[in-house]
Design a protein around this motif. Sequence first.
Motif, PDB file in Angstrom:
ATOM      1  N   LEU A  46      23.531  80.157 -54.605  1.00 47.80           N
ATOM      2  CA  LEU A  46      23.904  81.486 -55.128  1.00 47.80           C
ATOM      3  C   LEU A  46      22.666  82.245 -55.567  1.00 47.80           C
ATOM      4  O   LEU A  46      21.661  81.633 -55.955  1.00 47.80           O
ATOM      5  N   PRO A  47      22.722  83.568 -55.541  1.00 50.97           N
ATOM      6  CA  PRO A  47      21.569  84.351 -56.014  1.00 50.97           C
ATOM      7  C   PRO A  47      21.200  83.983 -57.454  1.00 50.97           C
ATOM      8  O   PRO A  47      22.064  83.698 -58.284  1.00 50.97           O
ATOM      9  N   ALA A  48      19.915  83.997 -57.724  1.00 52.63           N
ATOM     10  CA  ALA A  48      19.404  83.678 -59.060  1.00 52.63           C
ATOM     11  C   ALA A  48      20.098  84.540 -60.115  1.00 52.63           C
ATOM     12  O   ALA A  48      20.325  85.731 -59.905  1.00 52.63           O
ATOM     13  N   GLY A  49      20.451  83.926 -61.212  1.00 49.26           N
ATOM     14  CA  GLY A  49      21.038  84.648 -62.331  1.00 49.26           C
ATOM     15  C   GLY A  49      22.527  84.929 -62.213  1.00 49.26           C
ATOM     16  O   GLY A  49      23.081  85.630 -63.067  1.00 49.26           O
ATOM     17  N   THR A  50      23.192  84.409 -61.190  1.00 55.64           N
ATOM     18  CA  THR A  50      24.616  84.729 -60.999  1.00 55.64           C
ATOM     19  C   THR A  50      25.558  83.557 -61.308  1.00 55.64           C
ATOM     20  O   THR A  50      26.760  83.726 -61.207  1.00 55.64           O
ATOM     21  N   TRP A  51      25.019  82.401 -61.655  1.00 56.34           N
ATOM     22  CA  TRP A  51      25.875  81.217 -61.813  1.00 56.34           C
ATOM     23  C   TRP A  51      26.976  81.427 -62.848  1.00 56.34           C
ATOM     24  O   TRP A  51      28.134  81.098 -62.608  1.00 56.34           O
ATOM     25  N   GLN A  52      26.632  81.943 -64.016  1.00 56.36           N
ATOM     26  CA  GLN A  52      27.628  82.158 -65.067  1.00 56.36           C
ATOM     27  C   GLN A  52      28.638  83.222 -64.644  1.00 56.36           C
ATOM     28  O   GLN A  52      29.841  83.086 -64.882  1.00 56.36           O
ATOM     29  N   GLU A  53      28.158  84.269 -64.012  1.00 59.84           N
ATOM     30  CA  GLU A  53      29.045  85.327 -63.512  1.00 59.84           C
ATOM     31  C   GLU A  53      30.051  84.759 -62.506  1.00 59.84           C
ATOM     32  O   GLU A  53      31.241  85.055 -62.565  1.00 59.84           O
ATOM     33  N   VAL A  54      29.571  83.927 -61.589  1.00 61.32           N
ATOM     34  CA  VAL A  54      30.450  83.306 -60.596  1.00 61.32           C
ATOM     35  C   VAL A  54      31.444  82.387 -61.280  1.00 61.32           C
ATOM     36  O   VAL A  54      32.637  82.382 -60.957  1.00 61.32           O
ATOM     37  N   ARG A  55      30.986  81.624 -62.243  1.00 59.23           N
ATOM     38  CA  ARG A  55      31.899  80.757 -63.007  1.00 59.23           C
ATOM     39  C   ARG A  55      33.007  81.584 -63.657  1.00 59.23           C
ATOM     40  O   ARG A  55      34.180  81.222 -63.625  1.00 59.23           O
ATOM     41  N   ASN A  56      32.636  82.696 -64.272  1.00 61.30           N
ATOM     42  CA  ASN A  56      33.614  83.550 -64.938  1.00 61.30           C
ATOM     43  C   ASN A  56      34.602  84.160 -63.946  1.00 61.30           C
ATOM     44  O   ASN A  56      35.809  84.213 -64.220  1.00 61.30           O
ATOM     45  N   GLU A  57      34.102  84.621 -62.801  1.00 58.81           N
ATOM     46  CA  GLU A  57      34.987  85.174 -61.772  1.00 58.81           C
ATOM     47  C   GLU A  57      35.978  84.126 -61.279  1.00 58.81           C
ATOM     48  O   GLU A  57      37.156  84.423 -61.081  1.00 58.81           O
ATOM     49  N   LEU A  58      35.490  82.909 -61.074  1.00 60.01           N
ATOM     50  CA  LEU A  58      36.358  81.839 -60.606  1.00 60.01           C
ATOM     51  C   LEU A  58      37.407  81.486 -61.655  1.00 60.01           C
ATOM     52  O   LEU A  58      38.592  81.325 -61.339  1.00 60.01           O
ATOM     53  N   ALA A  59      36.998  81.404 -62.915  1.00 58.59           N
ATOM     54  CA  ALA A  59      37.951  81.116 -63.991  1.00 58.59           C
ATOM     55  C   ALA A  59      39.016  82.206 -64.088  1.00 58.59           C
ATOM     56  O   ALA A  59      40.205  81.909 -64.244  1.00 58.59           O
TER      57      ALA A  59
END
Length: 104
Positions: free
Chosen positions: A63-76
Amino acid sequence: MKLKPGVRILGLRPELMVAVVAAESIWSKKGVEAVITSGVDGTHSKGSLHYKGLALDFRVNTLPAGTWQEVRNELADALGGDFDVVLEKDHIHVEFDPKEPIGA
């Protein structure tokens, strides 16, 4: 959607297909292919829902740098309260773990 070599999905509960579809959509929007890094395989903590076919891990390092938490939140958000979605140091862990009895 890809499987990391060696990943076993035989025995996954059908409820996890919701997570697979949601992850594929979210990763695709980020321009990368989603990869399942663990299903019913691997070594996990005692009592892990992986062993019951109720958990999956998804790769995050593509995933693009800095997006891991954002992706986690979107998935949740996409999965709702019956799923736990945890950002670990090198993957996102998703498990089907309803807090209310099914059908209640």
